[in-house]
Write a protein that holds these residues in place. Structure first.
Motif, mmCIF file in Angstrom:
data_model
loop_
_atom_site.group_PDB
_atom_site.id
_atom_site.type_symbol
_atom_site.label_atom_id
_atom_site.label_comp_id
_atom_site.label_asym_id
_atom_site.label_seq_id
_atom_site.Cartn_x
_atom_site.Cartn_y
_atom_site.Cartn_z
ATOM 1 N N UNK A 34 -6.227 46.267 48.755
ATOM 2 C CA UNK A 34 -5.959 45.452 49.933
ATOM 3 C C UNK A 34 -5.607 46.351 51.126
ATOM 4 N N UNK A 35 -6.072 45.974 52.301
ATOM 5 C CA UNK A 35 -5.839 46.766 53.504
ATOM 6 C C UNK A 35 -4.358 47.076 53.735
ATOM 7 N N UNK A 36 -3.436 46.113 53.561
ATOM 8 C CA UNK A 36 -2.021 46.470 53.781
ATOM 9 C C UNK A 36 -1.529 47.586 52.853
ATOM 10 N N UNK A 37 -2.071 47.651 51.647
ATOM 11 C CA UNK A 37 -1.689 48.725 50.718
ATOM 12 C C UNK A 37 -2.260 50.043 51.213
ATOM 13 N N UNK A 38 -3.510 50.013 51.617
ATOM 14 C CA UNK A 38 -4.154 51.238 52.108
ATOM 15 C C UNK A 38 -3.408 51.812 53.310
ATOM 16 N N UNK A 39 -2.891 50.933 54.152
ATOM 17 C CA UNK A 39 -2.194 51.386 55.357
ATOM 18 C C UNK A 39 -0.706 51.623 55.135
ATOM 19 N N UNK A 40 -0.247 51.447 53.899
ATOM 20 C CA UNK A 40 1.168 51.610 53.579
ATOM 21 C C UNK A 40 1.615 53.050 53.811
ATOM 22 N N UNK A 41 2.826 53.182 54.313
ATOM 23 C CA UNK A 41 3.387 54.514 54.532
ATOM 24 C C UNK A 41 3.653 55.235 53.216
ATOM 25 N N UNK A 42 3.678 54.495 52.119
ATOM 26 C CA UNK A 42 3.861 55.127 50.817
ATOM 27 C C UNK A 42 2.651 55.961 50.415
ATOM 28 N N UNK A 43 1.496 55.584 50.923
ATOM 29 C CA UNK A 43 0.270 56.314 50.595
ATOM 30 C C UNK A 43 -0.007 57.331 51.688
ATOM 31 N N UNK A 44 0.410 58.531 51.438
ATOM 32 C CA UNK A 44 0.175 59.583 52.416
ATOM 33 C C UNK A 44 -1.070 60.387 52.032
ATOM 34 N N UNK A 45 -2.119 59.661 51.677
ATOM 35 C CA UNK A 45 -3.359 60.314 51.286
ATOM 36 C C UNK A 45 -3.999 60.975 52.503
#
Length: 167
Positions: A34-45
């Motif tokens: 989901x887009x909100x997960x992808x944009x989450x600050x937790x994911x610093x990919x």
């Protein structure tokens, strides 16, 4: 084809820690985040990691407004879930035969109460092993990394059982 909704940032983070992110899309499923997960600050990919996942076929699901409303309704009902957890539940509901991939206990419980299929990162390693989609040594390295990392919440007994299957 089953769909895997990578809903919980922790699963993507753990797969990255275990050096399995690059083999995730080899599974015979459509990998969706989901887009909100992808944009989450937790994911610093890094942009390169996202490009690799996108190039391997991962799909980003832009949650439409009506489903955003559903997510907020779930959040009101289940106050301890994060907003992103609620987006994951709604996204999983959107797809037929979807699998929710999460390591979060509360999210797992709520999803199961809603009759959703739920698996964790060991399901990924098990599928990779059974389908022979990557070298066993890569799986052994990942499992050992997870066992030694206190921020990966997979019981060592389950990791040890997976390691025995690879011996």
């Amino acid at each position: 084809m089953e769909r895997v909704i990578i809903n919980d940032a922790s699963c993507l983070i753990d797969l990255r820690k275990g050096r399995l992110l690059h083999v995730l899309c080899r599974l015979p499923v459509e990998v969706v985040v989901p887009l909100p997960i992808r944009e989450s600050e937790l994911l610093d990919f890094t942009p390169q990691e996202w490009a690799m996942l996108d190039g391997d076929g991962m799909v980003t699901y832009d949650v439409p407004p009506d489903e955003v409303g559903e997510a907020f309704a779930i959040k009101q009902e289940q106050g301890r879930l994060s907003a992103n957890d609620c987006f994951c539940i709604v996204t999983t509901n959107h797809f037929d035969d979807a699998i929710l991939l999460t390591g979060d206990r509360l999210l797992t419980r709520v999803a199961r109460e809603r009759a959703l299929q739920v698996h964790g990162i060991l399901w990924v390693t098990d599928q990779l092993r059974q389908l022979k989609l990557c070298d066993h040594n890569l799986l052994v390295v990942a499992l050992n990394i997870w066992r030694d990392d206190r921020s990966v919440f997979v019981p060592n007994t389950l990791i040890d059982a997976q390691l025995k299957l690879l011996a």
